[in-house]
Enzyme design. Structure first.
Site, PDB file in Angstrom:
ATOM      1  N   ASN A 383     -18.835   6.458 -37.255  1.00 15.84           N
ATOM      2  CA  ASN A 383     -18.228   5.375 -36.493  1.00 15.84           C
ATOM      3  C   ASN A 383     -16.735   5.279 -36.760  1.00 15.84           C
ATOM      4  O   ASN A 383     -15.916   5.560 -35.883  1.00 15.84           O
ATOM      5  CB  ASN A 383     -18.915   4.044 -36.824  1.00 15.84           C
ATOM      6  CG  ASN A 383     -18.585   2.968 -35.814  1.00 15.84           C
ATOM      7  OD1 ASN A 383     -17.720   3.149 -34.965  1.00 15.84           O
ATOM      8  ND2 ASN A 383     -19.256   1.852 -35.897  1.00 15.84           N
ATOM      9  N   ASP A 384     -16.360   4.937 -37.995  1.00 14.09           N
ATOM     10  CA  ASP A 384     -14.947   4.719 -38.300  1.00 14.09           C
ATOM     11  C   ASP A 384     -14.100   5.962 -38.026  1.00 14.09           C
ATOM     12  O   ASP A 384     -12.960   5.839 -37.585  1.00 14.09           O
ATOM     13  CB  ASP A 384     -14.786   4.294 -39.767  1.00 14.09           C
ATOM     14  CG  ASP A 384     -15.478   2.966 -40.044  1.00 14.09           C
ATOM     15  OD1 ASP A 384     -15.568   2.158 -39.107  1.00 14.09           O
ATOM     16  OD2 ASP A 384     -15.933   2.762 -41.176  1.00 14.09           O
ATOM     17  N   VAL A 385     -14.668   7.159 -38.281  1.00 12.75           N
ATOM     18  CA  VAL A 385     -13.851   8.377 -38.166  1.00 12.75           C
ATOM     19  C   VAL A 385     -13.580   8.774 -36.714  1.00 12.75           C
ATOM     20  O   VAL A 385     -12.817   9.695 -36.460  1.00 12.75           O
ATOM     21  CB  VAL A 385     -14.481   9.575 -38.912  1.00 12.75           C
ATOM     22  CG1 VAL A 385     -14.539   9.289 -40.403  1.00 12.75           C
ATOM     23  CG2 VAL A 385     -15.852   9.912 -38.365  1.00 12.75           C
ATOM     24  N   VAL A 386     -14.220   8.076 -35.753  1.00 10.46           N
ATOM     25  CA  VAL A 386     -13.924   8.346 -34.340  1.00 10.46           C
ATOM     26  C   VAL A 386     -13.391   7.082 -33.661  1.00 10.46           C
ATOM     27  O   VAL A 386     -13.278   7.036 -32.447  1.00 10.46           O
ATOM     28  CB  VAL A 386     -15.163   8.851 -33.575  1.00 10.46           C
ATOM     29  CG1 VAL A 386     -15.635  10.169 -34.141  1.00 10.46           C
ATOM     30  CG2 VAL A 386     -16.294   7.838 -33.596  1.00 10.46           C
ATOM     31  N   ALA A 424     -16.185   0.350 -42.551  1.00  8.61           N
ATOM     32  CA  ALA A 424     -14.954  -0.422 -42.680  1.00  8.61           C
ATOM     33  C   ALA A 424     -15.081  -1.787 -42.004  1.00  8.61           C
ATOM     34  O   ALA A 424     -14.201  -2.624 -42.123  1.00  8.61           O
ATOM     35  CB  ALA A 424     -13.778   0.346 -42.090  1.00  8.61           C
TER      36      ALA A 424
END
Lengths: 457, 95
Positions: A383-386, A424
């Site tokens: 999720n956070d990395v995209v 996050a």
């Protein structure tokens, strides 16, 4: 026992020191990493045998029992821990090491004199305690025993300032008087400061905080080597302190973050944006069959794995789906974000376990230009990395972190457990885009269904 | 050993520590952190010396606690690092 002459003791410690240097060098390259770790362990073993043979020690039986107890706790835990839980175990081991250094320095204070030695004692007690308490908080965050979002107590800035001032005053008093009870108070203040230091660190930054605390413990151990006049502790601790500092910077750079920003960003405000509230805006969720059709007739698919893949232990199913797609003529590449999962390199390790060929794993810089030519970006439990907020929303805690640009692909498919935000704690706008399809469920179950549907196409 | 000699060793070790990990790929960040974590478990040596030279019961008790904690750091650190790196085996030969 005094079986060894002083010269031999020194030479054996030197041998152990060299082992530690070779261990760190070995760990820096994939081919030699495992051997490097074993060399380090061997050096430690030699050092421990040496200390028993060379030093006049009382209570040897009790010491051996204490060592056995420590090993009996640590070894089974290390063997049984799941891959997903390894980062918090490293945090825990780091914390107890810091605690041990603080206690050693505290006890050694009574036989220390001179400005340098007292300064080293105060430093070790304070830094060891900070490391112990700070690691405890990172453990709780990673284990999700507490919220992973930045925590700000009312007046956090003042509390932090007050504990820092108290620590400096106490350290000065320890230097002036050499009283053990003052050092014990300093230790307690260090525990408070450690908690206050790590509480504001947001979930995604926790691995960097662990690395920083690891380097701090190294320096505390080095200082205790100074106190005891032991060269091996001095060099071993310093090596960890120095290499840990470099490593912390490298990890922060991989995420596009600064170390001071991670530690103090939340204090300045602004870095706590984002909401854990689940939005009720419409999203497009679909069935495994629809996802199978998207994938089965795509020319190029970029798979972006994340923590959800690790948690569901879905790497084998993922690898099977990829090879099934390959036999249908679809090109499958994996886009690996440097901090996908809970620790850097997490995804490489998992996919290697499922025998995914190394060439199919591409790093962020290689894969991002290819996103535009990808028909489908398949995001599995990431999720956070995209999250485009890292590029578009300056108030976001992940702003500035380089991301995998899955929104450049023609279609985006998210396999997610729920609409809950990532580690996050920030909403992902990409989930609401018209080109995005969601398939809810455990990553392994979803992938199994998609795989069956692809085979039926 | 006098303070200046120890300080000299400290400064040299800082440079060795910087140099030895200067080129590490992000894949190995976590195992390297974990391995370095195990190395500072060598505080066990200091804990053992303090426990072995304890002159009162409370010193001995505190020192033995330090021995337990340090052993967890040292032994657990190396074991968990080895388990992480186990996952990399088999690929070394292919490359």
């Amino acid at each position: 026992m005094n079986l060894l002459p002083t010269t031999w003791t020194g030479l054996l410690y030197l041998f152990a020191t060299v082992c530690f240097i070779l261990a760190l060098r070995g760990l820096s390259s994939p081919r030699t990493a495992r051997r490097g770790n074993l060399i380090g362990a061997f050096g430690a073993l030699v050092a421990m045998v040496t200390v028993f043979l060379s030093t006049a020690l009382d209570n040897v039986l009790l010491i051996l029992i204490a060592i056995a107890v420590g090993a009996a706790i640590a070894v089974p835990v290390s063997h049984r821990v799941k891959m997903t839980a390894m980062p918090q175990l490293v945090a825990l081991f780091n914390g107890v090491g810091g605690g041990a250094a603080a206690l050693v320095a505290l006890l050694e204070l009574r036989s220390s004199s001179g400005f340098g030695a007292l300064l080293a004692v105060a430093f070790t007690v304070l830094v060891g305690a900070v490391s112990f308490a700070g690691s405890g908080v990172t453990f709780a965050k990673l284990q999700e025993m507490m919220t992973t979002r930045p925590v700000l107590l009312p007046g956090q800035r003042w509390l932090m300032g007050a504990s820092l001032a108290a620590a400096l005053v106490l350290a000065a008093l320890v230097l002036a008087t050499g009283q053990t009870w003052l050092a014990a108070v300093l230790l307690v203040v260090g525990l408070v400061a450690g908690v206050l230091l790590v509480l504001p660190v947001g979930g995604a930054d926790v691995p960097i905080a662990i690395s920083l605390l690891n380097a701090s413990t190294g320096l505390a151990v080095a200082a205790s080597g100074f106190v005891l006049g032991n060269v091996l502790l001095l060099v071993g601790g310093t090596l960890v302190g120095a290499s840990g500092t470099i490593l912390t910077q490298a990890m922060a750079a991989a995420m596009g973050r600064s170390v001071t920003g991670i530690l103090f960003g939340a204090l300045k405000g602004g870095s706590t944006a984002g909401s854990t509230a689940v939005s009720d805006r419409p999203v497009r969720s679909s069935s495994a069959e629809d996802v199978a059709i998207l994938l089965g007739y795509a020319g190029r698919v970029v798979v972006v794995p994340g923590y959800g893949l690790a948690v569901a232990q879905a790497q084998h199913t993922m690898a099977e789906l990829a090879s099934t797609l390959e036999t249908r003529g679809t090109e499958v590449i994996y886009g690996i974000h440097p901090v996908a999962g809970r620790m850097p390199g997490h995804m490489n390790v998992l996919l290697a376990e499922a025998n995914v060929p190394y060439e199919a794993l591409e790093e962020m810089d290689q894969v991002n230009p290819k996103m535009k030519t990808a028909d489908v970006a398949l995001v599995v439990g990431a999720n956070d990395v995209v999250n485009p907020a890292a590029e578009t929303s300056p108030g976001s805690p992940i702003y500035g972190m380089p991301i995998l640009k899955v929104s450049d692909a023609q279609q985006v498919v998210f396999l997610k457990r729920s609409m809950r935000p990532g580690f996050a704690g920030i909403e992902n706008e990409l989930l609401y885009e018209p080109k995005t399809t969601l398939l809810f469920g455990d990553a392994k179950e979803s992938l199994t269904k998609v795989l069956a549907a692809v085979k039926n196409l | 050993m006098d303070g200046v000699a120890l300080l000299t060793i400290f400064v040299l070790a800082v440079f060795v520590g910087f140099e030895v990990v200067s080129k590490v790929s992000s894949t190995l960040h976590t195992p390297l952190m974990s391995g370095a974590n195990a190395i500072h478990g060598i505080i066990l040596l200091g804990s053992v010396i303090v426990a072995g030279q304890a002159d009162s019961t409370w010193v001995l008790v505190v020192a033995l606690v330090a021995v337990v904690l340090a052993t967890m750091n040292l032994v657990g650190g190396f074991v968990v690092t080895d388990r992480m790196l186990e996952m990399f085996k088999g690929r070394g030969g292919e490359r």
